[in-house]
Write a protein that holds these residues in place. Structure first.
Motif, PDB file in Angstrom:
ATOM      1  N   MET A 158       0.940  -0.986  -0.431  1.00 45.71           N
ATOM      2  CA  MET A 158       0.142   0.152  -0.095  1.00 45.71           C
ATOM      3  C   MET A 158       0.898   0.802  -0.539  1.00 45.71           C
ATOM      4  SD  MET A 158      -3.393   0.399   0.287  1.00 45.71           S
ATOM      5  CE  MET A 158      -4.613   1.633  -0.957  1.00 45.71           C
ATOM      6  N   GLY A 159       2.829   0.981   0.510  1.00 49.23           N
ATOM      7  CA  GLY A 159       2.807   2.418   0.624  1.00 49.23           C
ATOM      8  C   GLY A 159       2.844   2.746   1.728  1.00 49.23           C
ATOM      9  N   ASN A 160       2.348   2.585   2.855  1.00 49.48           N
ATOM     10  CA  ASN A 160       2.677   3.208   3.749  1.00 49.48           C
ATOM     11  C   ASN A 160       3.463   3.821   4.460  1.00 49.48           C
ATOM     12  OD1 ASN A 160      -0.296   2.987   3.884  1.00 49.48           O
ATOM     13  ND2 ASN A 160      -0.884   3.420   5.954  1.00 49.48           N
ATOM     14  N   ASN A 161       4.159   5.249   4.797  1.00 46.89           N
ATOM     15  CA  ASN A 161       5.212   5.381   6.123  1.00 46.89           C
ATOM     16  C   ASN A 161       4.515   4.940   6.956  1.00 46.89           C
ATOM     17  OD1 ASN A 161       7.601   6.623   6.439  1.00 46.89           O
ATOM     18  ND2 ASN A 161       6.801   9.126   6.756  1.00 46.89           N
ATOM     19  N   ARG A 162       6.291   3.961   7.412  1.00 45.36           N
ATOM     20  CA  ARG A 162       6.351   3.602   8.119  1.00 45.36           C
ATOM     21  C   ARG A 162       7.065   4.367   9.562  1.00 45.36           C
ATOM     22  NH1 ARG A 162       6.656  -1.714   7.802  1.00 45.36           N
ATOM     23  NH2 ARG A 162       7.094  -3.131   5.985  1.00 45.36           N
ATOM     24  N   PHE A 163       7.111   4.834   9.188  1.00 45.69           N
ATOM     25  CA  PHE A 163       7.496   6.097  10.429  1.00 45.69           C
ATOM     26  C   PHE A 163       6.056   7.330  11.254  1.00 45.69           C
ATOM     27  CE2 PHE A 163       9.305  10.486  12.704  1.00 45.69           C
ATOM     28  CZ  PHE A 163       9.558   9.984  13.330  1.00 45.69           C
ATOM     29  N   ASP A 164       5.841   7.649  12.439  1.00 42.78           N
ATOM     30  CA  ASP A 164       4.813   7.934  12.338  1.00 42.78           C
ATOM     31  C   ASP A 164       5.168   9.227  13.652  1.00 42.78           C
ATOM     32  OD1 ASP A 164       2.429   9.410  12.386  1.00 42.78           O
ATOM     33  OD2 ASP A 164       1.660   7.687  14.118  1.00 42.78           O
ATOM     34  N   ALA A 165       4.675   9.677  14.397  1.00 37.19           N
ATOM     35  CA  ALA A 165       4.937  10.458  15.494  1.00 37.19           C
ATOM     36  C   ALA A 165       3.871  11.675  15.108  1.00 37.19           C
ATOM     37  CB  ALA A 165       6.408  11.833  15.338  1.00 37.19           C
ATOM     38  N   GLY A 166       4.098  11.661  16.873  1.00 39.63           N
ATOM     39  CA  GLY A 166       2.757  13.140  16.993  1.00 39.63           C
ATOM     40  C   GLY A 166       2.869  13.236  18.283  1.00 39.63           C
ATOM     41  N   ILE A 167       1.720  13.345  18.724  1.00 39.59           N
ATOM     42  CA  ILE A 167       1.701  13.633  20.365  1.00 39.59           C
ATOM     43  C   ILE A 167       0.630  12.768  21.500  1.00 39.59           C
ATOM     44  CG2 ILE A 167      -0.378  15.606  20.640  1.00 39.59           C
ATOM     45  CD1 ILE A 167       1.349  17.744  21.964  1.00 39.59           C
ATOM     46  N   ASN A 168       0.806  12.707  22.492  1.00 41.42           N
ATOM     47  CA  ASN A 168      -0.298  12.130  23.338  1.00 41.42           C
ATOM     48  C   ASN A 168      -0.031  12.402  24.644  1.00 41.42           C
ATOM     49  OD1 ASN A 168      -1.188   9.518  24.307  1.00 41.42           O
ATOM     50  ND2 ASN A 168       0.095   8.565  23.875  1.00 41.42           N
ATOM     51  N   ILE A 169      -1.972  13.313  24.993  1.00 37.61           N
ATOM     52  CA  ILE A 169      -2.644  13.402  25.694  1.00 37.61           C
ATOM     53  C   ILE A 169      -2.999  11.963  26.572  1.00 37.61           C
ATOM     54  CG2 ILE A 169      -3.582  15.337  27.234  1.00 37.61           C
ATOM     55  CD1 ILE A 169      -3.292  16.138  24.088  1.00 37.61           C
ATOM     56  N   GLY A 170      -2.625  12.325  28.011  1.00 35.47           N
ATOM     57  CA  GLY A 170      -3.226  11.017  28.808  1.00 35.47           C
ATOM     58  C   GLY A 170      -4.289  11.498  30.421  1.00 35.47           C
ATOM     59  N   LEU A 171      -5.579  10.585  30.694  1.00 36.29           N
ATOM     60  CA  LEU A 171      -6.081  11.363  32.525  1.00 36.29           C
ATOM     61  C   LEU A 171      -5.952  10.429  32.375  1.00 36.29           C
ATOM     62  CD1 LEU A 171      -7.005  13.529  33.900  1.00 36.29           C
ATOM     63  CD2 LEU A 171      -9.390  13.118  32.915  1.00 36.29           C
ATOM     64  N   THR A 172      -5.434  10.030  33.497  1.00 34.50           N
ATOM     65  CA  THR A 172      -5.395   8.619  34.692  1.00 34.50           C
ATOM     66  C   THR A 172      -5.803   8.755  35.662  1.00 34.50           C
ATOM     67  OG1 THR A 172      -3.233   8.500  35.390  1.00 34.50           O
ATOM     68  CG2 THR A 172      -3.613   7.290  33.242  1.00 34.50           C
ATOM     69  N   LEU A 173      -6.437   7.660  36.726  1.00 34.26           N
ATOM     70  CA  LEU A 173      -6.614   7.295  37.960  1.00 34.26           C
ATOM     71  C   LEU A 173      -6.364   6.270  38.933  1.00 34.26           C
ATOM     72  CD1 LEU A 173      -8.873   8.601  40.044  1.00 34.26           C
ATOM     73  CD2 LEU A 173      -9.720   7.493  39.337  1.00 34.26           C
ATOM     74  N   GLU A 174      -5.624   6.572  39.505  1.00 31.14           N
ATOM     75  CA  GLU A 174      -4.913   5.210  40.296  1.00 31.14           C
ATOM     76  C   GLU A 174      -5.629   4.348  41.736  1.00 31.14           C
ATOM     77  OE1 GLU A 174      -0.678   5.406  40.500  1.00 31.14           O
ATOM     78  OE2 GLU A 174      -0.623   6.321  38.958  1.00 31.14           O
ATOM     79  N   TYR A 175      -5.653   3.333  41.463  1.00 30.99           N
ATOM     80  CA  TYR A 175      -6.244   2.849  42.724  1.00 30.99           C
ATOM     81  C   TYR A 175      -5.605   1.543  43.207  1.00 30.99           C
ATOM     82  CZ  TYR A 175      -9.466   0.374  45.785  1.00 30.99           C
ATOM     83  OH  TYR A 175      -9.772  -0.065  47.467  1.00 30.99           O
ATOM     84  N   ARG A 176      -4.682   1.914  44.512  1.00 26.32           N
ATOM     85  CA  ARG A 176      -4.010   1.463  44.785  1.00 26.32           C
ATOM     86  C   ARG A 176      -2.871   0.956  43.617  1.00 26.32           C
ATOM     87  NH1 ARG A 176      -6.661  -2.580  49.014  1.00 26.32           N
ATOM     88  NH2 ARG A 176      -7.571  -1.336  50.337  1.00 26.32           N
ATOM     89  N   ARG A 177      -3.216  -0.280  43.269  1.00 29.09           N
ATOM     90  CA  ARG A 177      -2.017  -0.444  42.224  1.00 29.09           C
ATOM     91  C   ARG A 177      -2.763  -0.478  40.432  1.00 29.09           C
ATOM     92  NH1 ARG A 177       3.304  -2.873  43.549  1.00 29.09           N
ATOM     93  NH2 ARG A 177       3.373  -2.402  45.914  1.00 29.09           N
ATOM     94  N   PHE A 178      -4.165   0.043  41.495  1.00 32.47           N
ATOM     95  CA  PHE A 178      -4.396  -0.482  39.413  1.00 32.47           C
ATOM     96  C   PHE A 178      -4.610   0.969  38.955  1.00 32.47           C
ATOM     97  CE2 PHE A 178      -6.246  -4.299  42.229  1.00 32.47           C
ATOM     98  CZ  PHE A 178      -6.236  -4.764  41.240  1.00 32.47           C
ATOM     99  N   ILE A 179      -4.369   0.769  37.974  1.00 28.86           N
ATOM    100  CA  ILE A 179      -4.732   2.343  37.181  1.00 28.86           C
ATOM    101  C   ILE A 179      -5.869   2.267  35.782  1.00 28.86           C
ATOM    102  CG2 ILE A 179      -2.690   3.548  35.113  1.00 28.86           C
ATOM    103  CD1 ILE A 179      -1.101   2.121  36.354  1.00 28.86           C
ATOM    104  N   PHE A 180      -7.045   2.968  35.454  1.00 27.70           N
ATOM    105  CA  PHE A 180      -7.708   3.576  34.324  1.00 27.70           C
ATOM    106  C   PHE A 180      -7.412   4.550  34.227  1.00 27.70           C
ATOM    107  CE2 PHE A 180      -8.831   1.243  38.905  1.00 27.70           C
ATOM    108  CZ  PHE A 180      -9.984   0.487  38.405  1.00 27.70           C
ATOM    109  N   GLY A 181      -7.361   5.020  32.875  1.00 32.24           N
ATOM    110  CA  GLY A 181      -7.005   6.069  31.460  1.00 32.24           C
ATOM    111  C   GLY A 181      -8.313   5.824  30.363  1.00 32.24           C
ATOM    112  N   ALA A 182      -7.635   7.499  30.393  1.00 30.43           N
ATOM    113  CA  ALA A 182      -8.226   7.954  29.004  1.00 30.43           C
ATOM    114  C   ALA A 182      -7.220   8.436  28.313  1.00 30.43           C
ATOM    115  CB  ALA A 182      -9.747   8.504  28.599  1.00 30.43           C
ATOM    116  N   GLU A 183      -7.038   7.932  27.038  1.00 35.76           N
ATOM    117  CA  GLU A 183      -5.960   8.566  26.404  1.00 35.76           C
ATOM    118  C   GLU A 183      -6.144   8.944  24.692  1.00 35.76           C
ATOM    119  OE1 GLU A 183      -2.442   5.717  26.249  1.00 35.76           O
ATOM    120  OE2 GLU A 183      -2.508   5.312  28.174  1.00 35.76           O
ATOM    121  N   ALA A 184      -5.421  10.247  23.940  1.00 30.22           N
ATOM    122  CA  ALA A 184      -5.928  10.283  22.616  1.00 30.22           C
ATOM    123  C   ALA A 184      -4.107  10.060  22.164  1.00 30.22           C
ATOM    124  CB  ALA A 184      -6.548  11.488  22.532  1.00 30.22           C
ATOM    125  N   GLN A 185      -3.775  10.151  21.203  1.00 28.22           N
ATOM    126  CA  GLN A 185      -2.549  10.179  20.442  1.00 28.22           C
ATOM    127  C   GLN A 185      -2.720  10.144  18.636  1.00 28.22           C
ATOM    128  OE1 GLN A 185      -1.105   6.504  20.664  1.00 28.22           O
ATOM    129  NE2 GLN A 185      -1.336   6.435  18.070  1.00 28.22           N
TER     130      GLN A 185
END
Length: 228
Positions: A158-185
């Motif tokens: 298909m000819g896609n570029n193998r390299f990608d780069a950008g910015i990542n944003i995340g919001l997480t809530l931790e309860y003890r050792r468990f991590i719940f999150g929402a992310e966008a890139q």
């Protein structure tokens, strides 16, 4: 007795140092949606997922550095002139580097907001769809195809570029050792310029302001576990 006291004096500071170790590790997986963005380059969404292992280094009580090695499956679906709902899947190995502000909400609860760049390299994926035969009077005329997403069009890819780069944003809530999150890139790199060349040269008049130059966008809900 004196030897026992000396031994305890040596062990206790070591244990305290381990308990206050600013470096921690975690595993995380998530599911969400992805699509292509860009002027005149948007697409329909498709299911996306990711999984990986990461590390976190606490600079102080508030600021944290985060990184990870992630396997990501993203892409998009596009209905363009000569392709009927082409489904493009991209598999990446991805490394984000984030700075996070962490807020202590209670004894067992933490929340954090993170932002930072990511880089990714394409390791696989397939693109499937249908090429219409406009010389035929039948609406269903044409043939279906399935090719590798990354690789040269000369080799039938298909000819896609193998390299990608950008910015990542995340919001997480931790309860003890468990991590719940929402992310966008949000990707900054053009995924594929070959489709634009085909459209512009052979299939209609796509001016310089209407080029099909898609970039990646993905969002995820994630669940993770911190080891220590």
């Amino acid at each position: 007795m004196k030897k026992t006291i000396i031994t305890l004096c040596l062990i206790l500071p070591a244990l305290a140092g381990m308990a206050q170790n600013p470096l921690s590790f975690h595993a995380k997986a998530g599911i969400g949606t992805s699509y292509f963005h860009g002027k005149h380059s948007s697409s329909d969404t498709k299911i996306a997922y990711k999984a990986g292992i990461g590390a976190e280094y606490a600079l102080n009580k508030t600021w944290v550095l985060q990184s990870a090695l992630e396997f990501v499956s993203i892409g998009g679906k596009k209905d363009i002139e000569y392709l009927a709902k082409a489904d493009m899947n991209e598999l990446y190995l991805q490394i984000p580097l984030m700075i996070a502000a962490r807020l202590n909400l209670g004894k067992d609860y933490h929340a954090s907001l993170s932002v930072g760049p990511y880089v990714a390299v394409g390791v696989g994926g397939m693109t499937s769809g249908k090429i219409y035969d406009y010389a035929s009077s039948s609406h269903d005329a044409g043939y279906r195809f399935k090719v590798g997403t990354f690789g040269s069009t000369i080799d039938g890819k298909m000819g896609n570029n193998r390299f990608d780069a950008g910015i990542n944003i995340g919001l997480t809530l931790e309860y003890r050792r468990f991590i719940f999150g929402a992310e966008a890139q949000v990707g900054f790199i053009k995924v594929n310029e070959h489709l634009d060349q085909i459209l512009g040269n052979d299939y209609g008049d796509y001016g310089t302001d209407e080029r099909f130059l898609p970039k990646n966008f993905a969002s995820f809900f994630t669940l993770g576990y911190r080891f220590w």
